[in-house]
Design a protein around this motif. Structure first.
Motif, PDB file in Angstrom:
ATOM      1  N   VAL A 206      -1.318   4.785  19.810  1.00 40.25           N
ATOM      2  CA  VAL A 206      -2.670   4.561  20.343  1.00 40.25           C
ATOM      3  C   VAL A 206      -3.578   5.725  19.979  1.00 40.25           C
ATOM      4  N   GLN A 207      -4.615   5.454  19.202  1.00 38.83           N
ATOM      5  CA  GLN A 207      -5.631   6.488  18.962  1.00 38.83           C
ATOM      6  C   GLN A 207      -6.665   6.378  20.081  1.00 38.83           C
ATOM      7  N   GLY A 208      -6.806   7.438  20.883  1.00 37.00           N
ATOM      8  CA  GLY A 208      -7.800   7.420  21.969  1.00 37.00           C
ATOM      9  C   GLY A 208      -7.183   6.976  23.276  1.00 37.00           C
ATOM     10  N   VAL A 230       4.959   5.337  20.791  1.00 34.59           N
ATOM     11  CA  VAL A 230       5.580   6.526  20.188  1.00 34.59           C
ATOM     12  C   VAL A 230       4.579   7.662  19.953  1.00 34.59           C
ATOM     13  N   ALA A 231       3.287   7.367  19.967  1.00 33.87           N
ATOM     14  CA  ALA A 231       2.313   8.439  19.749  1.00 33.87           C
ATOM     15  C   ALA A 231       0.968   8.058  20.340  1.00 33.87           C
ATOM     16  N   THR A 232       0.243   9.060  20.779  1.00 35.02           N
ATOM     17  CA  THR A 232      -1.131   8.814  21.229  1.00 35.02           C
ATOM     18  C   THR A 232      -1.939  10.102  21.112  1.00 35.02           C
ATOM     19  N   THR A 233      -3.269   9.940  20.990  1.00 28.93           N
ATOM     20  CA  THR A 233      -4.136  11.109  20.798  1.00 28.93           C
ATOM     21  C   THR A 233      -5.378  11.012  21.674  1.00 28.93           C
ATOM     22  N   ASP A 234      -6.016  12.183  21.863  1.00 30.48           N
ATOM     23  CA  ASP A 234      -7.395  12.200  22.342  1.00 30.48           C
ATOM     24  C   ASP A 234      -8.225  12.856  21.238  1.00 30.48           C
ATOM     25  N   SER A 235      -9.441  13.286  21.548  1.00 25.10           N
ATOM     26  CA  SER A 235     -10.298  13.748  20.442  1.00 25.10           C
ATOM     27  C   SER A 235      -9.761  15.004  19.752  1.00 25.10           C
ATOM     28  N   ASN A 236      -8.881  15.759  20.398  1.00 24.02           N
ATOM     29  CA  ASN A 236      -8.378  16.992  19.783  1.00 24.02           C
ATOM     30  C   ASN A 236      -7.011  16.876  19.123  1.00 24.02           C
ATOM     31  N   GLY A 237      -6.330  15.784  19.355  1.00 21.15           N
ATOM     32  CA  GLY A 237      -4.978  15.632  18.812  1.00 21.15           C
ATOM     33  C   GLY A 237      -4.119  14.962  19.849  1.00 21.15           C
ATOM     34  N   GLY A 238      -2.794  14.913  19.609  1.00 19.27           N
ATOM     35  CA  GLY A 238      -1.994  14.168  20.576  1.00 19.27           C
ATOM     36  C   GLY A 238      -0.530  14.484  20.530  1.00 19.27           C
ATOM     37  N   VAL A 239       0.257  13.543  21.051  1.00 24.39           N
ATOM     38  CA  VAL A 239       1.694  13.745  21.206  1.00 24.39           C
ATOM     39  C   VAL A 239       2.464  12.628  20.517  1.00 24.39           C
ATOM     40  N   TYR A 240       3.687  12.975  20.062  1.00 27.91           N
ATOM     41  CA  TYR A 240       4.509  12.035  19.291  1.00 27.91           C
ATOM     42  C   TYR A 240       5.959  12.162  19.704  1.00 27.91           C
ATOM     43  N   ASN A 241       6.605  11.032  19.940  1.00 27.25           N
ATOM     44  CA  ASN A 241       8.044  11.032  20.188  1.00 27.25           C
ATOM     45  C   ASN A 241       8.600   9.697  19.708  1.00 27.25           C
ATOM     46  N   PRO A 242       9.382   9.698  18.618  1.00 29.15           N
ATOM     47  CA  PRO A 242       9.889   8.428  18.077  1.00 29.15           C
ATOM     48  C   PRO A 242      10.803   7.690  19.056  1.00 29.15           C
ATOM     49  N   LEU A 243      11.300   8.409  20.066  1.00 30.81           N
ATOM     50  CA  LEU A 243      12.170   7.744  21.053  1.00 30.81           C
ATOM     51  C   LEU A 243      11.350   7.073  22.154  1.00 30.81           C
ATOM     52  N   GLY A 244      10.051   7.357  22.181  1.00 28.47           N
ATOM     53  CA  GLY A 244       9.182   6.703  23.158  1.00 28.47           C
ATOM     54  C   GLY A 244       8.555   7.688  24.124  1.00 28.47           C
ATOM     55  N   LEU A 245       7.313   7.386  24.511  1.00 29.81           N
ATOM     56  CA  LEU A 245       6.565   8.200  25.476  1.00 29.81           C
ATOM     57  C   LEU A 245       6.358   7.360  26.734  1.00 29.81           C
ATOM     58  N   TYR A 263      -0.317  19.621  26.166  1.00 32.47           N
ATOM     59  CA  TYR A 263       0.804  18.870  26.761  1.00 32.47           C
ATOM     60  C   TYR A 263       2.133  19.475  26.322  1.00 32.47           C
ATOM     61  N   LYS A 264       2.990  19.745  27.268  1.00 33.82           N
ATOM     62  CA  LYS A 264       4.278  20.396  26.963  1.00 33.82           C
ATOM     63  C   LYS A 264       5.394  19.352  26.882  1.00 33.82           C
ATOM     64  N   GLY A 265       6.375  19.603  26.054  1.00 35.04           N
ATOM     65  CA  GLY A 265       7.604  18.797  26.051  1.00 35.04           C
ATOM     66  C   GLY A 265       7.631  17.696  25.012  1.00 35.04           C
ATOM     67  N   GLU A 266       6.523  17.493  24.266  1.00 34.44           N
ATOM     68  CA  GLU A 266       6.529  16.494  23.194  1.00 34.44           C
ATOM     69  C   GLU A 266       5.963  17.141  21.936  1.00 34.44           C
ATOM     70  N   LYS A 267       6.333  16.556  20.772  1.00 30.77           N
ATOM     71  CA  LYS A 267       5.835  17.079  19.506  1.00 30.77           C
ATOM     72  C   LYS A 267       4.320  16.802  19.407  1.00 30.77           C
ATOM     73  N   GLN A 268       3.571  17.729  18.845  1.00 31.96           N
ATOM     74  CA  GLN A 268       2.127  17.518  18.670  1.00 31.96           C
ATOM     75  C   GLN A 268       1.851  16.715  17.389  1.00 31.96           C
ATOM     76  N   ILE A 269       0.773  15.965  17.404  1.00 30.67           N
ATOM     77  CA  ILE A 269       0.406  15.171  16.215  1.00 30.67           C
ATOM     78  C   ILE A 269      -1.128  15.159  16.093  1.00 30.67           C
ATOM     79  N   SER A 270      -1.626  15.170  14.852  1.00 33.70           N
ATOM     80  CA  SER A 270      -3.084  15.131  14.682  1.00 33.70           C
ATOM     81  C   SER A 270      -3.530  13.668  14.627  1.00 33.70           C
ATOM     82  N   ASN A 271      -4.846  13.460  14.738  1.00 39.48           N
ATOM     83  CA  ASN A 271      -5.361  12.097  14.655  1.00 39.48           C
ATOM     84  C   ASN A 271      -5.094  11.471  13.297  1.00 39.48           C
ATOM     85  N   GLU A 272      -5.205  12.261  12.244  1.00 40.85           N
ATOM     86  CA  GLU A 272      -4.947  11.714  10.902  1.00 40.85           C
ATOM     87  C   GLU A 272      -3.486  11.331  10.751  1.00 40.85           C
TER      88      GLU A 272
END
Ligand code: NAD
Length: 400
Positions: A206-208, A230-245, A263-272
């Motif tokens: 989910v973007q946004g 598995v991933a979601t972002t806000d305007s600055n970036g977001g979180v990713y976990n292939p096992l599920g969030l 956010y702690k405990g999940e991998k960070q991901i950019s919007n791109e």
């Protein structure tokens, strides 16, 4: 976004055999209001209301507070509202409003001043049977309550049907907050069912993760546990976990004003990076033009659901369509909000207050009917879902 909206209407109009004059008539805007709001500290904010078409009923559309909004974007959003209310068969037209402001830089007193000034300027052009505004990006029930109050003071209107998206205490509808996200989940499920994969294990990003994105995910977690976020972002970036969030945990974090970069405990991901994730479904729930010719080649998802307005621009739409990516278009995918806005207006005008279950049942009926019509037109005419959605809307407008 305006170019994209016009191109989609022209293409659908041609498929329906309309003349250029008929297409121009569909695109013609009834009335445009452009004015300025002056704040006590001397700041001057450009403000707009575009009333596109009221052939099917009173104008309807949100008011957005955003520092980057411009007149053309408001025009595009107004046109899309007309298409949306027609596609969903609501007795409403299309409009949109905006104020060029970054609400995060203002205190509540300034926001209240903007909200009341906006209504003072437009009071003769809006109202329960003329034009019924609602919240949009960065506007919320608090802002709408100020607007309703101002409108009632100025005109004596007691119905509160002049705006939708009010707080429940001030005549708002139960279920309105979640309606766009919930409607998106209903629409996507209908499409997956139609394509025979509704029961499969599916991943999505989910973007946004704002109002729409977070409710989409929290509703999906309950109604469709086989869809894995598995991933979601806000305007600055977001979180990713292939096992599920966990959508509920993320929503609680955002409700407290958290930013995913913290956010702690999940991998960070950019919007791109999110746009290019290898997921089954990409949910676009941030702003317009999120996928353009600059990044469409990175998209790996098989499905895109447009919960934001105009998140895939014209050329990206054409590239993705050629590649067989299935796009569930905004004018149906994110119509849950306007459906429940309509239900709020009905409750206000009848002096009724419905249970959340009744509202959700009605929402389900409207969304399911529109999805059935959409898939039927797609198959009968061998067109994309986007073309079919615009064809459905245009047919309804021509019937009036
Ligand atoms: P919102 O302000 O609650 O949420 C928007 C989210 O997108 C926020 O989390 C924000 O941080 C994020 N965001 C902004 N720019 C981003 C970027 N570049 N990349 C990733 N994330 C970004 O707004 P909302 O009400 O959820 O609306 C989202 C979209 O849905 C808008 O396009 C709006 O027009 C559309 N929409 C909303 C409704 C509704 O009922 N709220 C109805 C129909 C359509």
């Amino acid at each position: 976004m305006l170019d994209t909206a016009k191109a989609l209407i022209k293409s659908a109009g041609k498929k329906l055999g309309l003349s250029s004059a008929q297409i121009d008539q569909l695109l013609a805007i009834d009335k445009e209001h452009q004015f300025e709001i002056k704040l006590d500290d001397g700041k001057v904010l450009p403000a707009y209301r575009v009333q596109h078409n009221n052939q099917r009923g009173p104008y309807k559309g949100g008011i957005r507070f955003h520092h980057e909004i411009d007149f053309d974007e408001v025009r595009a959003l107004a046109i899309l509202m007309t298409m949306k209310t027609a596609a969903l068969d609501l007795p409403l037209g299309g409009a949109k409003g905006g104020v060029v402001v970054n609400p995060r830089e203002l205190n509540d007193a300034a926001l209240e001043q903007i909200s009341r000034e906006y209504v003072r300027y437009l009071k003769d052009h809006i109202g329960p049977t003329k034009d019924i505004p609602a919240p949009d990006v960065n506007t919320n029930p608090v802002i709408i309550d100020w607007m309703v109050d101002e409108y009632s003071v100025l005109t004596g209107d007691k119905t509160r049907a002049s705006f939708t998206g009010k707080s429940v205490e001030k005549g708002g509808s139960l279920g309105r907050n979640a309606a766009t996200g919930r409607g998106g989940a209903i629409a996507l499920n209908a499409l997956l069912k139609h394509n025979g994969i509704a029961e499969k294990e599916l991943t999505y990003a989910v973007q946004g993760f704002g109002n729409v994105g977070s409710f989409f995910a929290t509703v999906a977690a309950v109604d469709h546990p086989n869809w894995k976020l598995v991933a979601t972002t806000d305007s600055n970036g977001g979180v990713y976990n292939p096992l599920g969030l966990d959508p509920k945990k993320l929503a609680e974090f955002k409700d407290k004003g958290g930013r995913f970069v913290e956010y702690k405990g999940e991998k960070q991901i950019s919007n791109e990076e999110l746009i290019g994730l290898d997921v089954d479904i990409l949910v676009l729930a941030a702003l317009g033009d999120a996928v353009t010719e600059a990044n469409d080649k990175h998209v790996k998802a098989k499905y895109i659901i447009e919960l934001a307005n105009g998140p895939v621009n014209e050329s990206a739409y054409s590239h993705l369509n050629k590649r067989g990516v299935i796009i569930l278009p905004d004018i149906i995918a994110n119509a849950g909000g306007v459906v429940v806005s309509y239900l709020e207006w009905v409750q206000n005008t009848k002096h009724e207050h419905w249970s959340e279950d009744k509202v959700n049942t009605e929402l389900n009926k409207y969304m399911t009917k529109a999805m059935n019509e959409l898939t039927k037109i797609t198959e009968e005419n061998k067109v994309s879902l986007t073309e079919a959605a615009f064809m459905l809307a245009i047919k309804r407008l021509l019937e009036v």
